[in-house]
Design an enzyme around this catalytic site. Structure first.
Site, PDB file in Angstrom:
ATOM      1  N   ASP A   1      48.528  -9.315 -18.361  1.00 51.76           N
ATOM      2  CA  ASP A   1      47.549  -8.845 -19.339  1.00 51.76           C
ATOM      3  C   ASP A   1      46.853  -7.573 -18.868  1.00 51.76           C
ATOM      4  OD1 ASP A   1      48.079 -10.860 -21.124  1.00 51.76           O
ATOM      5  OD2 ASP A   1      46.365 -12.097 -20.567  1.00 51.76           O
TER       6      ASP A   1
ATOM      7  N   ASP B   1      53.148 -17.224 -26.752  1.00 55.30           N
ATOM      8  CA  ASP B   1      52.095 -17.202 -25.734  1.00 55.30           C
ATOM      9  C   ASP B   1      51.791 -18.611 -25.239  1.00 55.30           C
ATOM     10  OD1 ASP B   1      50.255 -15.997 -24.048  1.00 55.30           O
ATOM     11  OD2 ASP B   1      49.234 -14.917 -25.653  1.00 55.30           O
TER      12      ASP B   1
END
Length: 738
Positions: free
Chosen positions: A549, A479
């Protein structure tokens, strides 16, 4: 294979002697008499020549021409009055800023004496198989540029890049460096596709006329960014048909700040120049140093934007991805984030693993909060040791449990970031990007490690390598949750600091490459708050990406649609998550959520502790169905039968296996305003003479279709589906009869 080589003297220009090496291959030829280079892919011809000024001039890019068709010679145009001189208005393959150029240059340099004029002329070339290398040189100074053209014969995609070398006796400053400039046939009726977005709203398809002037598509964020993606496509005319018409397309393989400039000049030439973003850019080259640009890939299709996408998908699968040319299918994945957030421990993760295994999951991934003193997003990043309070015996008991359930194990990491509240930052506050004496802007309570530094690069590689050596980890979710700020590098001289834009990304790539070499079974996902780092550079080292997301299944139909204009569905992670989602508060059925996600690489991220028996049964059935079609979905040919980009209340996709033996069709209805029937779907890409047998993926068929029919029937007669109401979906597959 390349043929024989012959070195010939072309003559003198100024003090330098100009030579070339004659050679040719099956796909790349040089016409000695016309001084024309020709590159032929499967259905594409690309040609350029050496004009009478010794500059490289584009001649043709389009459908494949006959082997004996004449091209060239290249001729400088006449310009337009005194305001657009021939030296600046004649298209070039790679143009330095100089000699009256007013358009975006490929290369701009400032010399120590203040001179900024750069005029690049042909010196020599070399052909080695499907790679052509051409050397250019400034007319008076020893600045050399090696242009590389690498052809993929199966798709006609050409990768172009440049190596800029300083052979002078003093340092020079590179202020702008592109990988390539692509030139289209002269004309006006061109339409540009590109992708825009933001966090939780990525990959929006933009479609607009190319007009006189400039359209900039860029990121100044230090990484690829959510706002734009480094891909373009340009269509001749505006056919409105996904699978008809001429389309030129390109994708820049770079994960840092980048820029693509689309220009139509006063003479109606259209150029596309792409490479490093010149904003805040300055790369000092000492004598005998060189700068390698990213690769700018380009291709052509005569089958519309859909055909362009399929060619690019094929190229990515066979030539770009780490497991190319035959990537293994992406396993069905479960991620524990929505179930546990920052509250992880052995018992909770093991319980989730048991539930996930019960309906066919193949990979279990534990997300954030397993390391350091991590309790929330305020602390712990940078301290990559296992938290003994949560995992007193390390990760091994959990990993063993996951393996005993028939799944492999994955882990979330965010290696490039550090919380100020961490041991690492307290020990090395100088390791972050910063300007001396200026505030350090935090994002998500974290700062960005300066990966351009060798000590930081070695630290990041070291803890990841240790983690993988000590644990049986098959997968890392990598990430990256903020953009750059204060991009200073105080440890180096002031005139060297802007190298950070290049060195950072080069070191990122080197870490990924070395990890994969040392741990060959490891697979990696690129994630940046969703789709903030998706490009052909990062995809050389990562097996999949996280598009957004935002996992609402309706929103994802648009995000996934835009994503596939540039990237193969096989790398597109698509999760089934909670309903209602945090992004869109309307509820969606479990089946609808699965069908939306089954168009990519399927994952589940919902809180399984909230699922009912019916939810588990639906998941078990649909995951079993997905495993039957995933090779076609992930690596087959994608047809957008109805695209959400067209503003329709419907959407539909079709995935066709490489050998056309299987077809998977997904259809969605957002709402049936006014009660109009669902549009008839005309399938594409089948063997028209073969018989295909129907198999429903959903329990509710949604249409009265024949059990078996010819490919011609499915394509020409079409399919009527009985979808009505709000947020309805259905899916079926066709299998070619033996």
């Amino acid at each position: 294979m390349s043929c024989g080589k012959l070195v010939l003297i072309l003559g003198l220009l100024g003090p330098a002697m100009y030579t070339h090496t004659f050679a040719q291959s099956n796909h790349i030829r040089f016409d000695e008499q016309a001084r024309v280079f020709r590159i032929d892919g499967e259905n594409v011809t690309y040609a350029f020549g050496i004009n009478d000024q010794n500059a490289l001039q584009p001649l043709y890019w389009g459908a494949r021409l006959g082997a004996n068709d004449s091209l060239g010679p290249a001729q400088v145009n006449t310009g337009h009055a005194s305001f657009d001189l021939p030296s600046g208005s004649t298209p070039q393959e790679f143009q330095g800023w100089g000699a009256g150029l007013f358009y975006a240059p490929a290369l701009k340099i400032t010399f120590p004496d203040g001179n900024r004029d750069l005029v690049l002329h042909y010196v020599a070339h070399h052909i080695d198989g499907d790679t052509l290398t051409i050397q250019l040189k400034d007319i008076s100074r020893d600045v050399m540029v090696d242009l590389k053209y690498q052809l993929d014969p199966e798709t006609g995609v050409i990768g172009r890049s440049a190596v800029i070398a300083n052979k002078t006796k003093e340092s020079i400053l590179v202020e702008q460096a592109a990988a390539a400039t692509w030139s289209l046939p002269q004309g006006t009726d061109y339409w540009l596709y590109y992708l825009t977005g933001r966090w939780a709203g990525e990959m929006n398809v933009q479609h607009e006329a190319v007009r006189p002037g400039t359209r900039l598509i860029e990121s100044r964020r230090g990484s690829t960014g959510h706002q734009n993606n480094p891909w373009f496509a340009i269509e001749r005319g505006n056919s409105g048909d996904q699978d008809a018409g001429e389309v030129w397309f390109g994708a820049l393989a770079w994960s840092g700040s980048w820029r693509i400039t689309v220009e139509q000049d006063t003479l109606r030439n259209v150029r596309i120049t792409g490479g490093y973003n010149p904003f805040d850019f300055g790369y000092k080259l000492a004598p005998n140093e060189q700068l390698q640009t990213p690769v700018f890939y380009g291709g052509y299709s005569s089958h519309g934007i859909g055909g362009a996408s399929r060619l690019l998908h094929q190229f990515e699968i066979s030539k770009v991805l780490p497991q190319a040319p035959k990537p293994r299918p992406r396993p069905v994945l479960y991620n524990s984030w929505e179930a546990t957030g920052f509250d992880v421990d052995d018992a909770g993760q093991m319980a989730l693993a048991e539930k996930a295994a019960s309906f066919g999951v193949e990979r279990f991934v534990m997300d954030d909060d397993w390391f350091g003193q991590r309790k929330d997003d305020h602390a712990g990043l940078g301290d990559w040791y296992v938290n003994k309070e949560k995992f007193p015996n390390g990760l091994k008991p959990l990993i063993d449990k996951v393996h005993s359930l028939g799944m492999d194990f994955g882990l979330w990491v965010e290696p490039e970031m550090v919380n100020p509240n961490s041991d690492l930052y307290r020990q090395h506050p100088d390791w972050v990007l910063n300007f001396t004496g200026r505030p350090r802007t935090e994002g998500r309570n974290q700062l960005l490690l300066n990966l351009a530094r060798q000590d930081v690069r070695d630290y990041v590689f070291g803890f990841l390598d240790k983690l993988l050596n000590e644990n049986d980890i098959a997968f890392l979710k990598w990430d990256y949750n903020r953009n750059w700020s204060e991009p200073g590098w105080p440890a180096v001289a002031p005139d060297e600091q802007k190298k950070v834009y290049v060195k950072y990304v080069e070191n990122l790539y080197s870490i990924l490459r070395e990890l994969r070499e040392k741990h060959p079974k490891l697979e990696i996902e690129s994630c940046s708050g969703g789709g903030g780092r998706v490009d052909l550079g990062i995809l050389r080292y990562t097996d999949e990406v996280w598009p957004s997301d935002n996992t609402d299944p309706l929103d994802r139909l648009s995000i996934q649609d835009g994503f596939t204009y540039a990237y193969t569905p096989g790398v597109m992670m698509a999760w089934v998550t909670e309903s209602p989602s945090s992004a869109n508060h309307s509820p969606r059925s479990t089946e609808y959520r699965f069908l939306s996600s089954m168009q990519g690489s399927l994952g589940v991220g919902a809180n399984l502790n909230h699922w009912t028996d019916a939810d588990f049964a639906t998941a078990r059935r649909l995951i079993s169905e997905y495993k039957e079609i995933r090779e076609s979905v992930q690596h087959g040919a994608l047809y957008r039968l109805i695209s959400p980009a067209d503003g329709s209340e419907q959407s539909a996709t079709e995935s066709v296996a490489a050998d056309r033996s299987q077809v998977a069709v997904f259809a969605f209805l957002h709402s049936s305003q006014f009660g109009y029937p669902y549009p008839r779907l005309f399938l594409r890409g089948l063997d028209k003479d073969a018989q295909y047998k129907l198999h429903w993926i959903t329990e509710n068929p949604g249409g009265n279709l024949p059990e078996t029919a010819s490919g011609a029937y499915w394509m020409d007669h079409g399919v009527d589906l009985n979808l009505e109401g709000d947020f309805q979906a259905t899916a079926f597959r066709l299998e070619r009869a033996q």
